[in-house]
Design a protein around this motif. Structure first.
Motif, PDB file in Angstrom:
ATOM      1  N   PRO A  68    -116.872   3.939 -56.045  1.00  0.00           N
ATOM      2  CA  PRO A  68    -116.897   2.906 -57.095  1.00  0.00           C
ATOM      3  C   PRO A  68    -117.847   3.261 -58.245  1.00  0.00           C
ATOM      4  CG  PRO A  68    -116.961   1.868 -54.944  1.00  0.00           C
ATOM      5  CD  PRO A  68    -117.155   3.351 -54.720  1.00  0.00           C
ATOM      6  N   GLY A  69    -119.009   3.799 -57.913  1.00  0.00           N
ATOM      7  CA  GLY A  69    -119.955   4.218 -58.943  1.00  0.00           C
ATOM      8  C   GLY A  69    -119.445   5.412 -59.727  1.00  0.00           C
ATOM      9  N   GLN A  70    -118.778   6.337 -59.037  1.00  0.00           N
ATOM     10  CA  GLN A  70    -118.188   7.485 -59.713  1.00  0.00           C
ATOM     11  C   GLN A  70    -117.093   7.037 -60.670  1.00  0.00           C
ATOM     12  OE1 GLN A  70    -116.981  10.425 -56.771  1.00  0.00           O
ATOM     13  NE2 GLN A  70    -118.900  10.157 -55.680  1.00  0.00           N
ATOM     14  N   ALA A  71    -116.276   6.072 -60.237  1.00  0.00           N
ATOM     15  CA  ALA A  71    -115.211   5.555 -61.101  1.00  0.00           C
ATOM     16  C   ALA A  71    -115.805   4.862 -62.323  1.00  0.00           C
ATOM     17  CB  ALA A  71    -114.308   4.604 -60.314  1.00  0.00           C
ATOM     18  N   ALA A  72    -116.900   4.137 -62.129  1.00  0.00           N
ATOM     19  CA  ALA A  72    -117.560   3.482 -63.258  1.00  0.00           C
ATOM     20  C   ALA A  72    -118.103   4.517 -64.234  1.00  0.00           C
ATOM     21  CB  ALA A  72    -118.678   2.563 -62.762  1.00  0.00           C
ATOM     22  N   LEU A  73    -118.640   5.601 -63.703  1.00  0.00           N
ATOM     23  CA  LEU A  73    -119.138   6.684 -64.555  1.00  0.00           C
ATOM     24  C   LEU A  73    -117.989   7.293 -65.357  1.00  0.00           C
ATOM     25  CD1 LEU A  73    -121.571   8.508 -65.324  1.00  0.00           C
ATOM     26  CD2 LEU A  73    -120.898   9.994 -63.427  1.00  0.00           C
ATOM     27  N   ALA A  74    -116.857   7.509 -64.708  1.00  0.00           N
ATOM     28  CA  ALA A  74    -115.689   8.076 -65.388  1.00  0.00           C
ATOM     29  C   ALA A  74    -115.183   7.147 -66.487  1.00  0.00           C
ATOM     30  CB  ALA A  74    -114.577   8.354 -64.382  1.00  0.00           C
ATOM     31  N   ARG A  75    -115.209   5.846 -66.234  1.00  0.00           N
ATOM     32  CA  ARG A  75    -114.768   4.878 -67.266  1.00  0.00           C
ATOM     33  C   ARG A  75    -115.733   4.867 -68.449  1.00  0.00           C
ATOM     34  NH1 ARG A  75    -113.819   1.890 -62.695  1.00  0.00           N
ATOM     35  NH2 ARG A  75    -115.707   0.643 -62.989  1.00  0.00           N
ATOM     36  N   ALA A  76    -117.026   4.930 -68.151  1.00  0.00           N
ATOM     37  CA  ALA A  76    -118.034   4.867 -69.213  1.00  0.00           C
ATOM     38  C   ALA A  76    -118.069   6.152 -70.034  1.00  0.00           C
ATOM     39  CB  ALA A  76    -119.416   4.601 -68.609  1.00  0.00           C
ATOM     40  N   LEU A  77    -117.783   7.286 -69.386  1.00  0.00           N
ATOM     41  CA  LEU A  77    -117.886   8.591 -70.046  1.00  0.00           C
ATOM     42  C   LEU A  77    -116.623   9.404 -69.756  1.00  0.00           C
ATOM     43  CD1 LEU A  77    -121.551   9.263 -68.964  1.00  0.00           C
ATOM     44  CD2 LEU A  77    -120.783   8.567 -71.231  1.00  0.00           C
ATOM     45  N   PRO A  78    -115.493   8.995 -70.309  1.00  0.00           N
ATOM     46  CA  PRO A  78    -114.227   9.636 -69.952  1.00  0.00           C
ATOM     47  C   PRO A  78    -114.129  11.107 -70.337  1.00  0.00           C
ATOM     48  CG  PRO A  78    -113.915   8.136 -71.791  1.00  0.00           C
ATOM     49  CD  PRO A  78    -115.313   7.925 -71.294  1.00  0.00           C
ATOM     50  N   ASP A  79    -114.921  11.555 -71.277  1.00  0.00           N
ATOM     51  CA  ASP A  79    -114.868  12.951 -71.712  1.00  0.00           C
ATOM     52  C   ASP A  79    -116.028  13.780 -71.179  1.00  0.00           C
ATOM     53  OD1 ASP A  79    -112.536  12.450 -73.201  1.00  0.00           O
ATOM     54  OD2 ASP A  79    -113.732  11.704 -74.880  1.00  0.00           O
ATOM     55  N   LEU A  80    -116.700  13.281 -70.148  1.00  0.00           N
ATOM     56  CA  LEU A  80    -117.841  13.987 -69.590  1.00  0.00           C
ATOM     57  C   LEU A  80    -117.407  15.354 -69.065  1.00  0.00           C
ATOM     58  CD1 LEU A  80    -120.846  13.958 -68.798  1.00  0.00           C
ATOM     59  CD2 LEU A  80    -120.156  12.877 -66.638  1.00  0.00           C
ATOM     60  N   ALA A  81    -118.106  16.374 -69.504  1.00  0.00           N
ATOM     61  CA  ALA A  81    -117.858  17.748 -69.044  1.00  0.00           C
ATOM     62  C   ALA A  81    -119.203  18.389 -68.764  1.00  0.00           C
ATOM     63  CB  ALA A  81    -117.101  18.542 -70.108  1.00  0.00           C
ATOM     64  N   VAL A  82    -119.271  19.132 -67.660  1.00  0.00           N
ATOM     65  CA  VAL A  82    -120.513  19.786 -67.277  1.00  0.00           C
ATOM     66  C   VAL A  82    -120.219  21.202 -66.787  1.00  0.00           C
ATOM     67  CG1 VAL A  82    -121.619  17.592 -66.671  1.00  0.00           C
ATOM     68  CG2 VAL A  82    -120.476  18.922 -64.889  1.00  0.00           C
ATOM     69  N   ASP A  83    -121.263  21.989 -66.741  1.00  0.00           N
ATOM     70  CA  ASP A  83    -121.165  23.348 -66.221  1.00  0.00           C
ATOM     71  C   ASP A  83    -121.479  23.400 -64.734  1.00  0.00           C
ATOM     72  OD1 ASP A  83    -120.812  24.749 -68.888  1.00  0.00           O
ATOM     73  OD2 ASP A  83    -122.693  23.675 -69.213  1.00  0.00           O
ATOM     74  N   VAL A  84    -122.391  22.506 -64.314  1.00  0.00           N
ATOM     75  CA  VAL A  84    -122.850  22.484 -62.926  1.00  0.00           C
ATOM     76  C   VAL A  84    -122.797  21.053 -62.416  1.00  0.00           C
ATOM     77  CG1 VAL A  84    -124.775  22.996 -61.357  1.00  0.00           C
ATOM     78  CG2 VAL A  84    -124.415  24.419 -63.391  1.00  0.00           C
ATOM     79  N   LEU A  85    -122.270  20.895 -61.208  1.00  0.00           N
ATOM     80  CA  LEU A  85    -122.224  19.600 -60.540  1.00  0.00           C
ATOM     81  C   LEU A  85    -122.999  19.693 -59.248  1.00  0.00           C
ATOM     82  CD1 LEU A  85    -121.055  16.739 -59.890  1.00  0.00           C
ATOM     83  CD2 LEU A  85    -119.107  17.946 -58.846  1.00  0.00           C
ATOM     84  N   LYS A  86    -123.975  18.809 -59.074  1.00  0.00           N
ATOM     85  CA  LYS A  86    -124.588  18.613 -57.761  1.00  0.00           C
ATOM     86  C   LYS A  86    -123.668  17.614 -57.093  1.00  0.00           C
ATOM     87  CE  LYS A  86    -126.830  15.727 -55.885  1.00  0.00           C
ATOM     88  NZ  LYS A  86    -126.373  14.771 -54.838  1.00  0.00           N
ATOM     89  N   VAL A  87    -122.947  18.028 -56.070  1.00  0.00           N
ATOM     90  CA  VAL A  87    -121.929  17.192 -55.436  1.00  0.00           C
ATOM     91  C   VAL A  87    -122.597  15.971 -54.796  1.00  0.00           C
ATOM     92  CG1 VAL A  87    -120.123  17.113 -53.671  1.00  0.00           C
ATOM     93  CG2 VAL A  87    -120.428  19.172 -55.077  1.00  0.00           C
TER      94      VAL A  87
END
Length: 152
Positions: free
Chosen positions: A60-79
């Motif tokens: 749910p928090g990940q989905a909220a992050l995706a809604r708030a920042l739909p174009d978020l792109a990163v080089d590194v993800l801490k899973v």
């Protein structure tokens, strides 16, 4: 979740706090998911490399992050959440991360990390590094690129 917060600098690292927006304690089902969705989520940038540090953020928090920042792109993800199977795969695989770091204990009782999650991250183009199999992990920036280092 709000859009990007103000940027703070620590040396050469720029940090943005993306969550939690509201730190009011919430009651939950007792499984820790409500607390996990109150994880501090940071976006760090150093040397042109962007790193997402989502703590234990649940779907749910990940989905909220995706809604708030739909174009978020990163080089590194801490899973998030030690690579548990409970993830928003669309968000995690859509970040464009070249490196995915999974901090997880060897032989844990939870079955982390989830094989399906690892396969999805690799299929999305990420090199997956895990502390249970690769040992301590480090990321360095070389010529503007993120390079994952292991003990080997």
């Amino acid at each position: 979740m709000a859009s990007y917060a103000a940027t703070e600098r620590v040396g050469e690292v720029a940090l943005q706090s993306l969550a939690p927006v509201d730190s009011t304690p919430r009651d939950g089902p007792g499984d820790g998911s409500t607390a996990n969705d109150q994880s501090v989520v940071l976006l760090a940038e150093v040397g042109g490399v962007r790193v997402l540090l989502p703590g234990g953020l649940e779907p749910p928090g990940q989905a909220a992050l995706a809604r708030a920042l739909p174009d978020l792109a990163v080089d590194v993800l801490k899973v998030p959440h030690h690579g548990s199977r409970h993830q928003d795969l669309d968000l995690l695989t859509g970040l464009g991360a070249e490196l995915a770091l999974v901090p997880v204990g060897a032989d844990n009782d939870y079955g982390h990390p989830d094989a399906g999650l690892l396969t999805a991250l690799e299929a999305a183009g990420a090199r997956v590094l895990r502390t249970d199999t690769d040992g301590p992990l480090a990321v360095v920036v070389r010529d503007g690129e993120a390079v994952g280092l292991t003990r080997d």
